[in-house]
Scaffold this motif. Structure first.
Motif, PDB file in Angstrom:
ATOM      1  N   PRO A 168      83.394  70.322  25.772  1.00  0.00           N
ATOM      2  CA  PRO A 168      82.639  71.266  24.838  1.00  0.00           C
ATOM      3  C   PRO A 168      81.240  71.295  24.327  1.00  0.00           C
ATOM      4  O   PRO A 168      80.565  72.205  24.426  1.00  0.00           O
ATOM      5  CB  PRO A 168      83.861  71.451  23.557  1.00  0.00           C
ATOM      6  CG  PRO A 168      84.664  70.202  23.959  1.00  0.00           C
ATOM      7  CD  PRO A 168      84.448  69.689  25.286  1.00  0.00           C
ATOM      8  N   ALA A 169      80.696  70.019  24.224  1.00  0.00           N
ATOM      9  CA  ALA A 169      79.398  69.869  23.802  1.00  0.00           C
ATOM     10  C   ALA A 169      78.692  70.192  25.122  1.00  0.00           C
ATOM     11  O   ALA A 169      77.467  71.038  24.853  1.00  0.00           O
ATOM     12  CB  ALA A 169      79.285  68.346  23.494  1.00  0.00           C
ATOM     13  N   LEU A 170      78.916  69.740  26.392  1.00  0.00           N
ATOM     14  CA  LEU A 170      78.062  70.245  27.358  1.00  0.00           C
ATOM     15  C   LEU A 170      78.069  71.904  27.499  1.00  0.00           C
ATOM     16  O   LEU A 170      77.058  72.471  27.915  1.00  0.00           O
ATOM     17  CB  LEU A 170      78.649  69.475  28.642  1.00  0.00           C
ATOM     18  CG  LEU A 170      78.331  68.230  28.768  1.00  0.00           C
ATOM     19  CD1 LEU A 170      79.177  67.426  29.810  1.00  0.00           C
ATOM     20  CD2 LEU A 170      76.684  67.935  29.002  1.00  0.00           C
TER      21      LEU A 170
ATOM     22  N   GLU B 265      71.031  66.444  29.741  1.00  0.00           N
ATOM     23  CA  GLU B 265      72.002  65.325  29.918  1.00  0.00           C
ATOM     24  C   GLU B 265      71.666  64.003  29.027  1.00  0.00           C
ATOM     25  O   GLU B 265      72.584  63.624  28.232  1.00  0.00           O
ATOM     26  CB  GLU B 265      72.116  64.896  31.514  1.00  0.00           C
ATOM     27  CG  GLU B 265      72.598  65.897  32.342  1.00  0.00           C
ATOM     28  CD  GLU B 265      72.705  65.436  33.815  1.00  0.00           C
ATOM     29  OE1 GLU B 265      73.327  66.352  34.541  1.00  0.00           O
ATOM     30  OE2 GLU B 265      72.050  64.304  34.187  1.00  0.00           O
ATOM     31  N   GLU B 266      70.490  63.757  29.063  1.00  0.00           N
ATOM     32  CA  GLU B 266      70.162  62.638  28.155  1.00  0.00           C
ATOM     33  C   GLU B 266      70.269  62.725  26.796  1.00  0.00           C
ATOM     34  O   GLU B 266      70.691  61.947  25.947  1.00  0.00           O
ATOM     35  CB  GLU B 266      68.600  62.175  28.505  1.00  0.00           C
ATOM     36  CG  GLU B 266      67.871  60.788  27.883  1.00  0.00           C
ATOM     37  CD  GLU B 266      66.769  60.473  28.424  1.00  0.00           C
ATOM     38  OE1 GLU B 266      66.306  60.975  29.250  1.00  0.00           O
ATOM     39  OE2 GLU B 266      66.160  59.745  27.677  1.00  0.00           O
ATOM     40  N   TYR B 267      69.937  64.080  26.421  1.00  0.00           N
ATOM     41  CA  TYR B 267      70.108  64.304  24.834  1.00  0.00           C
ATOM     42  C   TYR B 267      71.459  64.266  24.558  1.00  0.00           C
ATOM     43  O   TYR B 267      71.690  63.639  23.418  1.00  0.00           O
ATOM     44  CB  TYR B 267      69.574  65.628  24.772  1.00  0.00           C
ATOM     45  CG  TYR B 267      69.878  66.360  23.117  1.00  0.00           C
ATOM     46  CD1 TYR B 267      69.149  65.530  22.320  1.00  0.00           C
ATOM     47  CD2 TYR B 267      70.746  67.344  23.146  1.00  0.00           C
ATOM     48  CE1 TYR B 267      69.474  66.154  20.980  1.00  0.00           C
ATOM     49  CE2 TYR B 267      71.028  67.855  21.647  1.00  0.00           C
ATOM     50  CZ  TYR B 267      70.396  67.366  20.554  1.00  0.00           C
ATOM     51  OH  TYR B 267      70.562  67.758  19.604  1.00  0.00           O
ATOM     52  N   VAL B 268      72.346  65.009  25.375  1.00  0.00           N
ATOM     53  CA  VAL B 268      73.911  64.854  25.131  1.00  0.00           C
ATOM     54  C   VAL B 268      74.372  63.715  25.051  1.00  0.00           C
ATOM     55  O   VAL B 268      75.140  63.085  24.271  1.00  0.00           O
ATOM     56  CB  VAL B 268      74.489  65.851  25.914  1.00  0.00           C
ATOM     57  CG1 VAL B 268      76.088  65.823  25.799  1.00  0.00           C
ATOM     58  CG2 VAL B 268      74.177  67.319  25.575  1.00  0.00           C
ATOM     59  N   ALA B 269      73.791  62.664  25.999  1.00  0.00           N
ATOM     60  CA  ALA B 269      74.382  61.284  26.186  1.00  0.00           C
ATOM     61  C   ALA B 269      74.223  60.615  24.734  1.00  0.00           C
ATOM     62  O   ALA B 269      75.120  59.919  24.213  1.00  0.00           O
ATOM     63  CB  ALA B 269      73.628  60.637  27.419  1.00  0.00           C
TER      64      ALA B 269
ATOM     65  N   HIS C 203      76.630  58.627  33.143  1.00  0.00           N
ATOM     66  CA  HIS C 203      77.889  58.920  32.503  1.00  0.00           C
ATOM     67  C   HIS C 203      77.909  60.675  32.404  1.00  0.00           C
ATOM     68  O   HIS C 203      78.821  61.183  33.048  1.00  0.00           O
ATOM     69  CB  HIS C 203      78.620  58.403  31.334  1.00  0.00           C
ATOM     70  CG  HIS C 203      79.790  58.524  30.921  1.00  0.00           C
ATOM     71  ND1 HIS C 203      80.951  57.897  31.370  1.00  0.00           N
ATOM     72  CD2 HIS C 203      80.187  59.557  30.467  1.00  0.00           C
ATOM     73  CE1 HIS C 203      82.155  58.509  31.107  1.00  0.00           C
ATOM     74  NE2 HIS C 203      81.680  59.465  30.383  1.00  0.00           N
ATOM     75  N   VAL C 204      77.041  61.036  31.583  1.00  0.00           N
ATOM     76  CA  VAL C 204      76.883  62.351  31.508  1.00  0.00           C
ATOM     77  C   VAL C 204      76.730  63.056  32.894  1.00  0.00           C
ATOM     78  O   VAL C 204      77.323  64.066  33.173  1.00  0.00           O
ATOM     79  CB  VAL C 204      75.958  62.992  30.363  1.00  0.00           C
ATOM     80  CG1 VAL C 204      75.839  64.293  30.117  1.00  0.00           C
ATOM     81  CG2 VAL C 204      76.389  62.276  29.138  1.00  0.00           C
ATOM     82  N   HIS C 205      75.874  62.623  33.646  1.00  0.00           N
ATOM     83  CA  HIS C 205      75.678  63.256  34.803  1.00  0.00           C
ATOM     84  C   HIS C 205      76.378  63.215  35.753  1.00  0.00           C
ATOM     85  O   HIS C 205      76.948  64.234  36.306  1.00  0.00           O
ATOM     86  CB  HIS C 205      74.235  62.481  35.242  1.00  0.00           C
ATOM     87  CG  HIS C 205      73.836  63.093  36.650  1.00  0.00           C
ATOM     88  ND1 HIS C 205      73.082  64.380  36.573  1.00  0.00           N
ATOM     89  CD2 HIS C 205      73.988  62.772  38.093  1.00  0.00           C
ATOM     90  CE1 HIS C 205      72.901  64.586  37.965  1.00  0.00           C
ATOM     91  NE2 HIS C 205      73.429  63.638  38.561  1.00  0.00           N
ATOM     92  N   GLU C 206      77.289  62.381  35.910  1.00  0.00           N
ATOM     93  CA  GLU C 206      78.574  62.184  36.622  1.00  0.00           C
ATOM     94  C   GLU C 206      79.681  63.407  36.074  1.00  0.00           C
ATOM     95  O   GLU C 206      80.129  64.192  37.199  1.00  0.00           O
ATOM     96  CB  GLU C 206      79.402  60.975  36.533  1.00  0.00           C
ATOM     97  CG  GLU C 206      78.665  59.762  37.132  1.00  0.00           C
ATOM     98  CD  GLU C 206      79.408  58.354  36.688  1.00  0.00           C
ATOM     99  OE1 GLU C 206      80.102  58.393  36.032  1.00  0.00           O
ATOM    100  OE2 GLU C 206      78.775  57.499  37.360  1.00  0.00           O
TER     101      GLU C 206
ATOM    102  N   GLN D 127      72.971  72.751  37.155  1.00  0.00           N
ATOM    103  CA  GLN D 127      71.879  72.008  37.062  1.00  0.00           C
ATOM    104  C   GLN D 127      70.652  72.594  37.264  1.00  0.00           C
ATOM    105  O   GLN D 127      69.641  71.854  37.552  1.00  0.00           O
ATOM    106  CB  GLN D 127      72.444  70.843  37.997  1.00  0.00           C
ATOM    107  CG  GLN D 127      73.682  70.206  37.732  1.00  0.00           C
ATOM    108  CD  GLN D 127      74.300  69.164  38.692  1.00  0.00           C
ATOM    109  OE1 GLN D 127      73.456  68.361  39.166  1.00  0.00           O
ATOM    110  NE2 GLN D 127      75.254  69.370  39.312  1.00  0.00           N
ATOM    111  N   GLN D 128      70.520  73.967  37.418  1.00  0.00           N
ATOM    112  CA  GLN D 128      69.402  74.464  37.520  1.00  0.00           C
ATOM    113  C   GLN D 128      69.619  75.887  37.103  1.00  0.00           C
ATOM    114  O   GLN D 128      70.792  76.297  36.876  1.00  0.00           O
ATOM    115  CB  GLN D 128      69.078  74.801  39.223  1.00  0.00           C
ATOM    116  CG  GLN D 128      70.051  75.239  39.966  1.00  0.00           C
ATOM    117  CD  GLN D 128      69.525  75.323  41.592  1.00  0.00           C
ATOM    118  OE1 GLN D 128      68.416  75.289  41.647  1.00  0.00           O
ATOM    119  NE2 GLN D 128      70.639  75.458  42.155  1.00  0.00           N
TER     120      GLN D 128
END
Length: 162
Positions: free
Chosen positions: A34-36, A51-55, A64-67, A77-78
């Motif tokens: 849900p956060a993503l 991704e880095e921010y959410v991580a 991990h988030v990227h996976e 992703q774009q």
């Protein structure tokens, strides 16, 4: 911040929502999806910076988030078009003409699957089962299912997308 600038950041209200969601699960990682989703709604798509921010919010590695982001087709992703047209290509839809529907859409839109029209109006996807086999061949247009597709019906649907 709005859009996907270099330093994505949720508003205070959005951060409170992420913390609330994290509190609903025994392990706060349960709130990652849900956060993503919130991140995608906020920033338009999930960049590496997002991704880095959410991580960081989950004390996870960006890898991990990227996976997670690359596993689920619901995350872009774009930048995506104003409308997303996703045609099911699984067994029922394939047997009832999904391949022809996709070919019709690529010709009509002038893009290949996975691309967005130059005007940013439509992103075309081919996806796994959308769980509406009774409507095969079918597609999802934004949040709406459209089924029993024919090229003529697809043209009418596209005409309605502004």
């Amino acid at each position: 911040m709005t859009g996907n600038a270099r330093s994505p950041e949720f508003t205070a209200e959005q951060l409170a929502e992420v913390r609330r969601l994290q509190g609903l699960y025994p392990d706060k990682r349960g709130a990652l999806l849900p956060a993503l989703t919130l991140a995608q709604e906020t920033f338009g798509w999930i960049s590496l910076e997002v991704e880095e921010y959410v991580a960081g919010l989950f004390e996870l590695s960006p890898a991990h988030v990227h996976e997670v982001v690359t596993f689920y087709t619901l995350y872009f992703q774009q930048p995506k078009g104003r409308h997303v047209v996703a045609v099911c290509h699984n067994l029922s839809c394939h047997l009832l003409g999904a391949k022809g529907i996709i070919e019709h859409l690529t010709q009509r839109l002038g893009v290949e699957v996975g691309e967005t029209t130059p005007d940013g109006r439509v992103t075309l996807l081919s996806v796994e089962c959308l769980c509406a086999c009774e409507l095969a061949p079918m597609m999802q247009v934004d949040d709406r299912y459209e089924g029993l597709l024919t090229p003529e019906k697809v043209d009418g649907i596209l005409e309605g997308l502004r």
